[in-house]
Design a protein around this motif. Structure first.
Motif, PDB file in Angstrom:
ATOM      1  N   VAL A   1       0.879  -1.163   0.000  1.00  0.00           N
ATOM      2  CA  VAL A   1       0.000   0.000   0.000  1.00  0.00           C
ATOM      3  C   VAL A   1       0.917   1.213   0.000  1.00  0.00           C
ATOM      4  N   SER A   2       0.741   2.109  -0.984  1.00  0.00           N
ATOM      5  CA  SER A   2       1.770   3.134  -1.166  1.00  0.00           C
ATOM      6  C   SER A   2       1.199   4.474  -1.606  1.00  0.00           C
ATOM      7  N   THR A   3       1.926   5.518  -1.288  1.00  0.00           N
ATOM      8  CA  THR A   3       1.705   6.809  -1.930  1.00  0.00           C
ATOM      9  C   THR A   3       2.251   6.711  -3.356  1.00  0.00           C
ATOM     10  N   ARG A   4       1.814   7.608  -4.225  1.00  0.00           N
ATOM     11  CA  ARG A   4       2.289   7.597  -5.616  1.00  0.00           C
ATOM     12  C   ARG A   4       3.651   8.296  -5.657  1.00  0.00           C
ATOM     13  N   VAL A   5       4.644   7.593  -5.195  1.00  0.00           N
ATOM     14  CA  VAL A   5       5.940   8.208  -4.929  1.00  0.00           C
ATOM     15  C   VAL A   5       7.038   7.457  -5.664  1.00  0.00           C
ATOM     16  N   GLY A   6       8.103   8.175  -6.002  1.00  0.00           N
ATOM     17  CA  GLY A   6       9.298   7.555  -6.557  1.00  0.00           C
ATOM     18  C   GLY A   6       9.024   6.676  -7.768  1.00  0.00           C
ATOM     19  N   ALA A   7       9.560   5.455  -7.721  1.00  0.00           N
ATOM     20  CA  ALA A   7       9.420   4.504  -8.823  1.00  0.00           C
ATOM     21  C   ALA A   7       8.272   3.529  -8.614  1.00  0.00           C
ATOM     22  N   MET A   8       7.483   3.711  -7.552  1.00  0.00           N
ATOM     23  CA  MET A   8       6.512   2.690  -7.184  1.00  0.00           C
ATOM     24  C   MET A   8       5.443   2.451  -8.247  1.00  0.00           C
ATOM     25  N   MET A   9       4.972   3.490  -8.909  1.00  0.00           N
ATOM     26  CA  MET A   9       3.920   3.294  -9.904  1.00  0.00           C
ATOM     27  C   MET A   9       4.428   2.477 -11.090  1.00  0.00           C
ATOM     28  N   GLU A  10       5.671   2.721 -11.495  1.00  0.00           N
ATOM     29  CA  GLU A  10       6.240   1.951 -12.594  1.00  0.00           C
ATOM     30  C   GLU A  10       6.542   0.519 -12.170  1.00  0.00           C
ATOM     31  N   ARG A  11       6.959   0.346 -10.925  1.00  0.00           N
ATOM     32  CA  ARG A  11       7.264  -0.996 -10.430  1.00  0.00           C
ATOM     33  C   ARG A  11       6.025  -1.884 -10.401  1.00  0.00           C
ATOM     34  N   LEU A  12       4.896  -1.312  -9.999  1.00  0.00           N
ATOM     35  CA  LEU A  12       3.686  -2.110  -9.803  1.00  0.00           C
ATOM     36  C   LEU A  12       2.750  -2.081 -11.007  1.00  0.00           C
ATOM     37  N   GLU A  13       3.191  -1.448 -12.089  1.00  0.00           N
ATOM     38  CA  GLU A  13       2.398  -1.435 -13.311  1.00  0.00           C
ATOM     39  C   GLU A  13       2.216  -2.864 -13.814  1.00  0.00           C
TER      40      GLU A  13
END
Length: 382
Positions: free
Chosen positions: A305-317
């Motif tokens: 569960v994450s904020t839309r931060v750093g590389a997280m959106m690309e990682r979990l795409e």
């Protein structure tokens, strides 16, 4: 054999330190590699978990070279009751005022620029010596790679950045914030350094144990999450791993809640024990370039569960893990995510866990990241 210097504000603990050691380890198979920190660094630095070569700081070098800097550092160190790193006291009020400390730092850096064949700057773009180093390296006609850390917030003013031969970014999102005429770049994200241990952990089928992993400072958003958990959860547990200036205050505030566990600093090599206990990682940061904990959780097959931060959106795409909240708000979106996870079936949780682990293996596996760094660096320096 070419000599490569990895340089930046590299301290003792954190993702930057671990990645520095990892990169130095990869390159030491081909080059003579040394690591130089522009801030205080000790023998306990996590760089040494991966790299056995020379690791030192500018303060330590000046400490050895100049008697008066050594003397004044010792005086400041003892006046502060021996708190912290001795070399951090080299840059004190007296050395700055009466001994031209900054000039001596700059002179030493110029000498190092002449000594090495190639350079990797591992730092935020706003780091103190970045522009100076790039200019000096360019004057000598040598190559420089810049691995960006932290969030790039705006178009940077330094013309010096146009002289960089290659930028390495965690994510396209960070790359797109940097607008330069000469922006040669590669996207190389992080990997786990205890990959085998994390991949052996069983994937999730339930969500009742949550984890916050990182320094206890305001910008990590952990204060809001702990407070939210204290008010909203009665049956679940929250594990908090990390140290920092807010730890004492937070422990005192929540020590009456038996479901909130402050575990302090845990060595990175032992984090598999923590991930083995929990079901879900919460990333609550206001700003990040990674974070490293995100790829560690992916390798462990944990829901994130994450904020839309750093590389997280690309990682979990393209995964089934789609749980985003806004740390700036009142956390109503986190309330909804919490209910969704608690109402998820064992099969649904298992599918999410397996999808994040698959994404890790496809894009972040240790050996793949090693090859990416080796290929990128060889193209620049050879």
């Amino acid at each position: 054999m070419k000599k490569i210097l990895i340089i930046g504000p590299i301290g003792d603990f954190g993702g930057r330190e671990l990645m520095t050691g990892f990169i130095a380890n990869v390159l030491s198979e081909i080059y003579h590699v040394e690591v130089c920190s522009t801030v205080a660094i000790s023998n306990k630095t996590q760089v040494k978990e991966f790299f056995n070569g020379p690791v030192y700081g500018i303060g330590g070098l000046l400490f050895k070279k100049y008697f008066f800097i050594k003397l004044l550092a010792y005086i400041s160190y003892f006046k502060s009751k021996k708190k912290g790193n001795l070399f951090a006291y080299c840059n004190n009020t007296f050395t700055r005022r009466f001994f031209n400390y900054k000039e001596k730092e700059a002179k030493l850096l110029k000498e190092y620029v002449k000594e090495f064949d190639g350079f990797i700057i591992n730092a935020q773009l706003i780091s103190e010596y970045s522009a100076f180093l790039i200019d000096e390296i360019s004057k000598e006609g040598k190559k420089v790679i810049y691995r960006t850390t932290g969030t790039i917030k705006h178009e940077h003013i330094y013309q010096s950045l146009n002289k960089v031969d290659l930028f390495i970014h965690h994510s396209m999102a960070n790359k797109n914030r940097l607008h330069l005429e000469n922006h040669h770049y590669d996207i190389i994200d992080q990997c786990s350094f205890i990959e085998d241990k994390l991949l052996s952990i069983e994937t999730n089928q339930k969500i009742n144990k949550f984890l916050l992993l990182g320094r206890l400072v305001e910008e990590k958003g952990s204060v809001k999450i702990i407070d939210w958990f204290n008010k909203n959860s009665t049956d679940d547990e929250l594990f908090i791993v990390g140290d920092g200036p807010l730890r004492k205050e937070l422990v005192e505030r929540y020590n009456k809640n038996p479901k909130i566990h402050f575990l302090g600093q845990v060595p990175s090599r032992n984090l598999d024990r923590i991930f083995n206990q929990v079901d879900c990682l919460i990333i609550s940061s206001y700003e990040e370039s990674g974070p490293l904990s995100g790829v560690e959780a992916m390798a462990a097959g944990k829901v994130i569960v994450s904020t839309r931060v750093g590389a997280m959106m690309e990682r979990l795409e393209n995964t089934l893990n789609n749980f985003w909240f806004d740390i700036h708000g009142n956390l109503e979106d986190l309330d909804a995510i919490y209910l969704q996870l608690k109402n998820s079936s064992a099969e649904e949780v298992l599918a999410i866990s397996q999808s994040v682990r698959t994404a890790y293996l496809e894009h972040h596996a240790n050996e793949k990241i090693r090859k990416k760094y080796s290929n990128a660096v060889n193209l620049v320096f050879n």
